[in-house]
Design a protein around this motif. Structure first.
Motif, mmCIF file in Angstrom:
data_model
loop_
_atom_site.group_PDB
_atom_site.id
_atom_site.type_symbol
_atom_site.label_atom_id
_atom_site.label_comp_id
_atom_site.label_asym_id
_atom_site.label_seq_id
_atom_site.Cartn_x
_atom_site.Cartn_y
_atom_site.Cartn_z
ATOM 1 N N UNK A 1 0.839 -1.126 0.005
ATOM 2 C CA UNK A 1 0.163 -0.064 0.027
ATOM 3 C C UNK A 1 0.946 1.250 0.027
ATOM 4 N N UNK B 1 1.707 4.813 1.498
ATOM 5 C CA UNK B 1 1.400 5.856 2.408
ATOM 6 C C UNK B 1 1.729 6.997 2.181
ATOM 7 N N UNK C 1 1.470 11.527 2.729
ATOM 8 C CA UNK C 1 1.322 12.842 3.420
ATOM 9 C C UNK C 1 0.769 14.041 2.654
ATOM 10 N N UNK D 1 2.992 13.680 -1.039
ATOM 11 C CA UNK D 1 4.258 12.838 -1.264
ATOM 12 C C UNK D 1 3.927 11.564 -0.705
ATOM 13 N N UNK D 2 4.439 10.564 -1.276
ATOM 14 C CA UNK D 2 4.187 9.065 -0.799
ATOM 15 C C UNK D 2 5.488 8.304 -0.267
ATOM 16 N N UNK D 3 5.153 7.500 0.148
ATOM 17 C CA UNK D 3 6.652 6.708 0.895
ATOM 18 C C UNK D 3 7.594 6.397 0.238
ATOM 19 N N UNK D 4 7.345 6.319 -1.144
ATOM 20 C CA UNK D 4 8.460 6.093 -2.130
ATOM 21 C C UNK D 4 9.163 7.146 -2.418
ATOM 22 N N UNK D 5 10.291 7.511 -1.985
ATOM 23 C CA UNK D 5 11.208 8.803 -2.327
ATOM 24 C C UNK D 5 10.963 9.099 -3.627
ATOM 25 N N UNK E 1 -7.525 12.285 0.074
ATOM 26 C CA UNK E 1 -7.472 10.906 0.603
ATOM 27 C C UNK E 1 -6.653 10.446 -0.540
ATOM 28 N N UNK E 2 -5.258 9.990 -0.103
ATOM 29 C CA UNK E 2 -4.531 9.159 -1.137
ATOM 30 C C UNK E 2 -4.459 7.770 -0.800
ATOM 31 N N UNK E 3 -4.569 7.098 -1.812
ATOM 32 C CA UNK E 3 -4.246 5.566 -1.517
ATOM 33 C C UNK E 3 -3.754 5.077 -3.079
ATOM 34 N N UNK F 1 -2.443 -5.092 7.195
ATOM 35 C CA UNK F 1 -1.552 -3.962 7.339
ATOM 36 C C UNK F 1 -1.820 -3.609 8.999
ATOM 37 N N UNK G 1 9.246 8.154 9.821
ATOM 38 C CA UNK G 1 8.662 6.970 9.305
ATOM 39 C C UNK G 1 8.880 5.880 10.650
ATOM 40 N N UNK H 1 12.818 11.198 6.635
ATOM 41 C CA UNK H 1 13.124 11.417 5.470
ATOM 42 C C UNK H 1 12.387 12.896 5.009
ATOM 43 N N UNK I 1 9.863 15.118 2.960
ATOM 44 C CA UNK I 1 8.807 14.518 2.307
ATOM 45 C C UNK I 1 8.521 15.666 1.010
ATOM 46 N N UNK J 1 5.761 14.921 10.440
ATOM 47 C CA UNK J 1 4.795 13.969 10.025
ATOM 48 C C UNK J 1 5.157 12.636 10.627
ATOM 49 N N UNK K 1 4.485 8.987 10.418
ATOM 50 C CA UNK K 1 3.802 8.110 9.642
ATOM 51 C C UNK K 1 4.400 6.344 9.875
ATOM 52 N N UNK L 1 3.658 2.346 9.594
ATOM 53 C CA UNK L 1 2.922 1.365 8.627
ATOM 54 C C UNK L 1 3.768 -0.052 9.108
ATOM 55 N N UNK M 1 -10.458 2.535 2.752
ATOM 56 C CA UNK M 1 -10.086 3.783 3.250
ATOM 57 C C UNK M 1 -11.236 4.511 3.392
ATOM 58 N N UNK N 1 -13.133 8.081 5.666
ATOM 59 C CA UNK N 1 -13.084 9.402 6.401
ATOM 60 C C UNK N 1 -14.257 9.604 7.560
#
Lengths: 349, 349, 349
Positions: free
Chosen positions: A46, A48, A50, A177-181, A300-302, B46, B235, B256, B258, B298, B300, B302, C48, C50
């Motif tokens: 998934x 994640x 911010x 921004x997502x968990x993957x840099x 909401x980001x997913x 998760x 994280x 990290x 972000x 932030x 986070x 996971x 997901x 809210x």
């Protein structure tokens, strides 16, 4: 270390061979579909994320209560911190100068009274205020029980509709921004000069992270002016392919109303209380109660990120291989039931 | 109820036997790898977590505007509720005593004027303020159009750099609990006396949940003093093994940045507006506008939690078994192509 | 296009046939279990969601400090925006009229002094305040170093227990919508008249989204009055079946304390600082520091949504099929070791 292998018959029949190859082909096609289209060789995870948001815009109102008033971001976006969820004020009922004191209740069948005997000291009325036992004039015509409360009470019966209709032209910049840099919704090819003038549009500017509130609401199938309050979701769907030959993550935006539009099974839609505290010159604490109506926006980001993994590859290939082992069963059945020489084959086997 | 079984040939060849056993061994090794290393026998889920944070520290500033001022947590952490996301103030532009009134605009090419003819009543300037149609003295040398707005305007051109440089020595206590009861980032062997004095360090105190902000920023590859504003992710990666023989969840921390460091495709980094409302003795509402620069942190959390499950076990074993059924195919092919006696074998089969 | 099929032996033994059919039956039973009970034919996805919350209730307190005071939602719920996480005040230490000024420190071994020589100008004491170098009377009996700080200091030694005990009867309405449109925790058959009077009860009203705080805390195994501060999780577990023949999502509620109850490895449980700013008539800024004790409620929604998918169906069937290919191996082994005629069979093979 001896090796045991089944004895086999070779059947020189084109029809049987065709059936055999055709069912094999089906399995191979499935394998290709699963590998290429479904990317079943990938381990998934998934995303994640911010989110920070920045609303821009202004609204000018000229009401009898407040006089001319210019609303800026610091006033109408609550809270102002720019979190993933923000509330845009569209209307409000202000009750200024409330203090902890005594005043007659709002008139309704259970609070009206004729004299002090109708009010019980210490009794709490349905709104939770404590009665003092006195019966006071609420207006020249109505008497109600006096209560200890934040006075004067809020009168929310006459609600001026859509005070801040200009709010629909506010814009919001969403940074996600997502968990993957290295992956953000502000794509690498976007520069700040483009950012300063662009606005999201599904066809012409699908990558611009600045949204006009009116656009968001109308894509969600609602009308900004009619929607006094409610919750609107800004959904960002990430699909990431992290394999070294792909290395791409793209956000896709969509908008949806999250609360129930129909008031039948909806309670208390779209308002919130806010309070500003003041102190009078004599030190007494006063507050301004604001019942704020507005639209809450939720970002909401997913999504899922996939990367080549040996385990899912083997599991998917293995499952397909099992079906390959079904192929001779199918072919045998075909051979022994549908062919003319089935008795001969049957005997030979 | 008859049972049909293939007739088999036993081939007493060590070389063929070796190939057969070797390919079998490969599959068995894969099964061991998948079961022991990858824990593919587990159902995964998760981790869902809640976070509370508490920042500690103080900063002393002595500027010409504010005089000596001691900053405590209640002032520089916004919002103070200790949510998973908090903003640490590092600098700010304060515009005190703003009221809804009339004043000349900030001078720029589109707002400067010579006389009242240059200003159109009711026209809104690019910042959203409503022009009154008058041309007023902004300073002794410049005249600009008068507008209706929150006056005086904010002047954010001269920004004193890193006012609160002491902020880098603040610490933050992060409490993180996950959906699986009994697991928290404050591990059971940590007692409150250790908690009172410890500080996170990757080598000496890897389990301490108290972080120095400077340490967080530097591990993220940034410099606290240079980073006027931005978003920093803390994280927490949970990997949980909930099988009864393991029953452990360990948090791993990493840090990290972000948001995008490079200003090329970044807009409006790291500031927010905050407002404090006051009332003058004559009842007029005044506000203090604070453009706050700072770093948003932030937290986070996971990760995945795994527990033995019959379905993933069978699926993974089944997939491996399919490959076992490939073994005879490989061996047959080897036997019928690489061995000297291949014609003999071929015939026998 | 020739088709190669293994020669087979038909063994007319009921016992062997039984073993063969029985092991086949086991695999078929597993397939049924996986398909019907585990719904392994479904692709799954995380839900997901809210959340918005609205707390209702009032509390009346009558303390010597504050006099009679009626607390309404706008005061005791922080922040008032109705996010997924809210803090209900149960007690507080108020330090009114703080200004940036000089005052003697709170007495403790490191701050008490005899004369000015014990205090070093510019030195910061453990609480972070800057010493001015003077030794002043804290009370008639104790002298402490004077510091530059927000004065007067907060004295939090005598904490009146559970000031707002009435808070346990507050109710909270939780609105939770998930990413799959049309599914909300306010189920379609709930109308607003039911919503107005219902209250969650596991047996009689399991679908009502209005919760009494006391009920939440007691289901989490805690006592509201004893729990001065802490974090309580309201967990909403969604299980969704999105196949067209099912189309249902049901929320299940559960409650759990998320922080550590035992103070051994817990620091600073359940309080937060809040500040209200005022301005005196002479323009000096004053603040009221509120150390608020209370319970933070966190609404956490999670779950998985499943929908028919071709890939998981094939993978699960494939894995089961692999086991079917094990069936002959088992039966052969049974035949060649346990039957009387095993030598005969062995030879024939």
């Amino acid at each position: 270390f001896d090796y045991e292998t089944p004895k086999t018959l070779v059947i020189p029949s084109i029809r049987v061979g065709c059936v055999f190859r055709f069912t094999q082909l089906l399995v191979v096609l499935y394998v290709v579909y699963v590998c290429v289209v479904q990317k079943a060789y990938q381990d998934t995870d998934s995303v994640i994320s911010t989110v920070t948001t920045k609303v821009k815009g202004f609204a000018f109102t000229n009401t009898s209560d407040m006089g001319p008033h210019l609303w800026d971001v610091a006033e109408y976006v609550i809270p102002p911190q720019g979190d993933h969820s923000f509330f845009v004020l569209t209307n409000m009922v202000v009750t200024p100068e409330q203090t902890q004191s005594r005043c007659p209740e709002l008139p309704n069948p259970s609070t009206t009274c004729v004299d002090d005997c109708d009010c019980i000291e210490g009794h709490s009325d349905p709104r939770g205020n404590i009665q003092t036992g006195l019966c006071e004039n609420y207006s020249t015509t109505v008497k109600t029980c006096e209560v200890l409360s934040w006075c004067p009470h809020e009168v929310d019966t006459k609600l001026p509709r859509a005070l801040m209709s200009a709010a629909e032209n506010f814009t919001v910049l969403i940074k996600n921004s997502i968990t993957y840099p290295k992956f953000r919704n502000i794509l690498p090819h976007i520069n700040s000069s483009y950012l300063k003038r662009c606005e999201f549009n599904r066809t012409s500017d699908p990558d611009c992270p600045i949204f006009r509130l009116k656009h968001i609401v109308s894509e969600a199938g609602e009308d900004f002016q009619d929607m006094a309050g409610g919750i609107l979701g800004i959904l960002i769907d990430w699909s990431c392919d992290l394999d070294w030959w792909a290395k791409k993550c793209y956000p896709k935006y969509s908008f949806r109303r999250l609360d129930n539009k129909h008031p039948v099974n909806n309670l208390a839609p779209g308002y919130n209380f806010f309070v500003k505290y003041y102190k009078k010159s004599d030190g007494e604490e006063t507050r301004m109660l604001i019942k704020a109506y507005g639209i809450r926006f939720n970002v909401i980001a997913f999504g899922t990120a996939g990367k080549f993994g040996i385990v899912p590859t083997i599991v998917n290939l293995g499952a397909a291989l099992s079906f390959l082992s079904l192929v001779p069963v199918v072919t045998d059945w075909f051979m022994l039931t549908c062919m003319k020489k089935r008795d001969f084959y049957s005997k030979q086997k």
